[in-house]
Design a protein around this motif. Sequence first.
Motif, mmCIF file in Angstrom:
data_model
loop_
_atom_site.group_PDB
_atom_site.id
_atom_site.type_symbol
_atom_site.label_atom_id
_atom_site.label_comp_id
_atom_site.label_asym_id
_atom_site.label_seq_id
_atom_site.Cartn_x
_atom_site.Cartn_y
_atom_site.Cartn_z
ATOM 1 N N GLU A 3 3.547 -5.109 -2.151
ATOM 2 C CA GLU A 3 4.941 -5.044 -2.797
ATOM 3 C C GLU A 3 5.622 -3.591 -2.276
ATOM 4 O OE1 GLU A 3 6.441 -7.614 -4.138
ATOM 5 O OE2 GLU A 3 4.663 -8.799 -4.059
ATOM 6 N N VAL A 4 5.808 -3.657 -0.790
ATOM 7 C CA VAL A 4 6.649 -2.506 -0.525
ATOM 8 C C VAL A 4 7.917 -3.223 0.632
ATOM 9 C CG1 VAL A 4 5.223 -0.605 -0.584
ATOM 10 C CG2 VAL A 4 5.194 -2.136 1.435
ATOM 11 N N ILE A 22 4.398 5.201 0.381
ATOM 12 C CA ILE A 22 5.382 4.222 0.029
ATOM 13 C C ILE A 22 6.870 4.446 0.369
ATOM 14 C CG2 ILE A 22 6.335 3.232 -2.237
ATOM 15 C CD1 ILE A 22 3.332 3.734 -3.398
ATOM 16 N N ASP A 27 9.948 2.011 0.203
ATOM 17 C CA ASP A 27 9.773 1.946 -1.364
ATOM 18 C C ASP A 27 9.298 0.827 -1.910
ATOM 19 O OD1 ASP A 27 10.087 3.189 -3.903
ATOM 20 O OD2 ASP A 27 12.163 3.302 -3.877
ATOM 21 N N PHE A 28 9.043 0.777 -3.154
ATOM 22 C CA PHE A 28 8.731 -0.523 -3.912
ATOM 23 C C PHE A 28 9.573 -1.439 -3.875
ATOM 24 C CE2 PHE A 28 6.762 3.120 -6.297
ATOM 25 C CZ PHE A 28 5.226 2.512 -6.229
ATOM 26 N N THR A 29 9.092 -2.831 -3.786
ATOM 27 C CA THR A 29 9.954 -3.860 -4.472
ATOM 28 C C THR A 29 9.918 -4.183 -5.905
ATOM 29 O OG1 THR A 29 8.061 -5.554 -4.490
ATOM 30 C CG2 THR A 29 8.981 -5.363 -2.185
ATOM 31 N N ALA A 32 6.747 -4.993 -7.640
ATOM 32 C CA ALA A 32 5.490 -3.855 -7.719
ATOM 33 C C ALA A 32 5.271 -3.338 -9.107
ATOM 34 C CB ALA A 32 6.126 -2.765 -6.443
ATOM 35 N N LYS A 34 3.771 -0.330 -10.372
ATOM 36 C CA LYS A 34 4.155 1.155 -10.187
ATOM 37 C C LYS A 34 3.148 1.876 -10.703
ATOM 38 C CE LYS A 34 8.705 0.383 -9.070
ATOM 39 N NZ LYS A 34 10.372 0.672 -9.474
ATOM 40 N N ILE A 37 -2.511 1.279 -8.168
ATOM 41 C CA ILE A 37 -2.734 0.501 -6.614
ATOM 42 C C ILE A 37 -3.975 0.408 -6.233
ATOM 43 C CG2 ILE A 37 -0.464 1.753 -6.151
ATOM 44 C CD1 ILE A 37 -2.433 3.805 -4.537
ATOM 45 N N ILE A 65 -0.165 -2.477 -2.535
ATOM 46 C CA ILE A 65 0.533 -2.542 -3.735
ATOM 47 C C ILE A 65 0.831 -3.718 -4.321
ATOM 48 C CG2 ILE A 65 2.998 -1.622 -4.919
ATOM 49 C CD1 ILE A 65 1.423 0.439 -3.267
#
Length: 70
Positions: A3-4, A22, A27-29, A32, A34, A37, A65
């Motif tokens: 999930e990036v 990341i 960055d994260f979707t 994700a 957070k 991991i 992620i």
Amino acid sequence: LGEVNKAGEYPFTSGLTVMNAIATAGDFTYRADKKKIMITSADGVEREVVLTSTTPVNPGDRIRIKERFF
């Protein structure tokens, strides 16, 4: 991986942290997780790690992620 925004292979640099990796991956979707991991080390062992700003990346590590559950 996971999930990036731009999953892929990125070069290792000395002092690399998971948060830096990341950021490099876009960055994260929005889905994700957070908080935790998954890191697979060079020997193939995958372990779940609590994400902090100083979580280190070692040469050969694969970072995944996970998707969070609502």
